[in-house]
Design a protein around this motif. Structure first.
Motif, short mmCIF file in Angstrom:
data_model
loop_
_atom_site.label_atom_id
_atom_site.label_comp_id
_atom_site.label_asym_id
_atom_site.label_seq_id
_atom_site.Cartn_x
_atom_site.Cartn_y
_atom_site.Cartn_z
N TRP A 4 0.83 -1.20 0.00
CA TRP A 4 0.00 0.00 0.00
C TRP A 4 0.86 1.25 0.00
CZ3 TRP A 4 -4.51 -0.90 -1.65
CH2 TRP A 4 -5.28 -1.96 -1.22
N GLY A 5 0.44 2.20 -0.80
CA GLY A 5 1.17 3.47 -0.87
C GLY A 5 0.24 4.63 -1.19
N MET A 6 0.75 5.81 -0.95
CA MET A 6 -0.04 7.04 -1.12
C MET A 6 0.74 8.00 -2.00
SD MET A 6 -1.47 9.37 2.02
CE MET A 6 -2.82 8.28 2.48
N VAL A 7 0.01 8.71 -2.85
CA VAL A 7 0.62 9.75 -3.68
C VAL A 7 -0.14 11.04 -3.42
CG1 VAL A 7 1.06 10.53 -6.03
CG2 VAL A 7 1.38 8.13 -5.46
N ILE A 8 0.58 12.08 -3.02
CA ILE A 8 -0.06 13.36 -2.68
C ILE A 8 0.35 14.39 -3.72
CG2 ILE A 8 -0.30 15.16 -0.92
CD1 ILE A 8 0.43 12.99 1.17
N GLU A 180 4.88 8.84 -14.31
CA GLU A 180 4.64 9.90 -15.31
C GLU A 180 5.00 11.29 -14.79
OE1 GLU A 180 0.59 9.48 -16.54
OE2 GLU A 180 0.99 7.56 -17.54
N ARG A 181 4.81 11.49 -13.46
CA ARG A 181 5.03 12.85 -12.93
C ARG A 181 6.22 12.92 -11.97
NH1 ARG A 181 -0.33 15.43 -10.98
NH2 ARG A 181 1.16 17.06 -10.47
N LYS A 182 7.07 11.94 -12.10
CA LYS A 182 8.31 11.91 -11.30
C LYS A 182 8.03 12.11 -9.80
CE LYS A 182 11.52 13.41 -14.91
NZ LYS A 182 10.63 13.24 -16.06
N GLY A 183 7.18 11.25 -9.28
CA GLY A 183 6.88 11.30 -7.85
C GLY A 183 8.14 11.07 -7.02
N TYR A 184 8.18 11.73 -5.88
CA TYR A 184 9.38 11.63 -5.03
C TYR A 184 8.98 11.42 -3.58
CZ TYR A 184 8.11 16.50 -4.19
OH TYR A 184 7.42 17.63 -3.87
N GLN A 185 9.91 10.83 -2.83
CA GLN A 185 9.70 10.62 -1.40
C GLN A 185 10.41 11.75 -0.65
OE1 GLN A 185 11.89 7.13 -2.12
NE2 GLN A 185 10.29 5.74 -1.40
N LEU A 186 9.92 12.07 0.54
CA LEU A 186 10.63 13.06 1.35
C LEU A 186 11.92 12.45 1.89
CD1 LEU A 186 7.84 14.85 3.45
CD2 LEU A 186 8.76 15.45 1.19
N HIS A 187 13.01 13.12 1.68
CA HIS A 187 14.31 12.68 2.17
C HIS A 187 14.59 11.21 1.85
CE1 HIS A 187 15.44 16.39 4.09
NE2 HIS A 187 14.23 16.49 4.59
N PRO A 194 10.09 5.43 2.07
CA PRO A 194 8.69 5.66 2.45
C PRO A 194 7.70 5.17 1.40
CG PRO A 194 10.02 7.66 2.72
CD PRO A 194 10.87 6.67 1.97
N SER A 195 6.49 4.86 1.87
CA SER A 195 5.41 4.46 0.96
C SER A 195 4.53 5.66 0.59
CB SER A 195 4.53 3.39 1.62
OG SER A 195 5.30 2.27 1.92
N VAL A 196 4.93 6.83 0.99
CA VAL A 196 4.21 8.06 0.63
C VAL A 196 5.07 8.84 -0.36
CG1 VAL A 196 3.19 10.22 1.47
CG2 VAL A 196 3.03 8.13 2.86
N TYR A 197 4.47 9.18 -1.49
CA TYR A 197 5.15 9.92 -2.55
C TYR A 197 4.44 11.25 -2.75
CZ TYR A 197 7.81 5.81 -4.00
OH TYR A 197 8.68 4.74 -4.04
N TYR A 198 5.19 12.19 -3.30
CA TYR A 198 4.65 13.53 -3.57
C TYR A 198 4.83 13.86 -5.05
CZ TYR A 198 4.49 14.08 1.47
OH TYR A 198 4.20 13.92 2.80
#
Ligand code: SF4
Ligand code: SF4
Length: 200
Positions: A4-8, A180-187, A194-198
């Motif tokens: 499971w992961g999240m994209v913000i 497609e939008r080059k999601g990145y993780q914090l630090h 992390p399983s959360v991407y921005y």
């Protein structure tokens, strides 16, 4: 196996804090306790200033420092990547708060109420699940997921800024957005994965 992961999507976030309130309602947290926060920052110089919002929470790291840090074995990682915190085992050592590099763990020092000298009926129900002197954090709404529902923040966001899905499925919306939008993780340099991407 699902991860499971999240994209913000920071372009969609308007800083309304609806996700913060949905999280507080879902978890029944007392005043001052937030498992999810939306940070605000002003960038640039007048007249070219911009307000930036950054929703944060437990990142459900693949290599979570909190798990190893706790002497009471409070933390565990599910096969689907969710990092759980069992507050019933917590005796308040608080080393997890130092170990977590994302400042994602809350600690309940005392039990304040939303109104002076009274506990409303809903608070009486909420606070059965919270013990003074223990830690708490986001669990990606694991109970809701297990019922086939989305996390409360995802369900509530009025701008659809939060996407949720399987990071291991290359066809999923979250995987596609990251690619497609080059999601990145914090630090990401911290190596916790992390399983959360921005998305910016
Ligand atoms: Fe941003 Fe959505 Fe949270 Fe509002 S609900 S602060 S738009 S992520
Ligand atoms: Fe643990 Fe912090 Fe990573 Fe969450 S963000 S899994 S609390 S180290």
């Amino acid at each position: 196996m699902i991860r499971w992961g999240m994209v913000i999507d920071l372009k969609r976030c308007i800083g309304c804090q609806s996700c913060t309130m949905a999280c507080k309602t879902q978890n029944g947290t007392p005043p001052g306790i937030f498992y999810r926060k939306v940070l605000e920052q002003i960038s640039g110089q007048y007249p070219a200033v911009r307000r930036v919002y950054l929703p944060t929470q437990c990142m459900h790291c693949e290599n979570p420092p909190c798990v190893e840090s706790c002497p009471a074995g409070v933390f565990s990682k599910r096969a689907d990547g969710i990092v759980l915190l069992d507050s019933d085992k917590c005796y308040g050592a608080r080393v997890c708060r130092i170990a977590c590099p994302y400042n994602a763990i809350s600690f309940l020092e005392k039990m304040p109420t939303y109104f002076p000298d009274t506990v409303t009926p809903i608070e009486a129900i909420w606070y059965e699940n919270h013990t003074v002197g223990t830690a708490g954090k986001c669990d990606f709404c694991a109970d809701r997921l297990d019922q086939g529902l989305k996390p409360a923040c995802v369900q509530t966001c009025p701008t659809d800024a939060i996407k949720f899905g399987d990071l291991n499925d290359h066809q999923s919306e979250v995987s596609r957005l990251i690619k497609e939008r080059k999601g990145y993780q914090l630090h990401s340099e911290w190596g916790t994965n992390p399983s959360v991407y921005y998305l910016s």
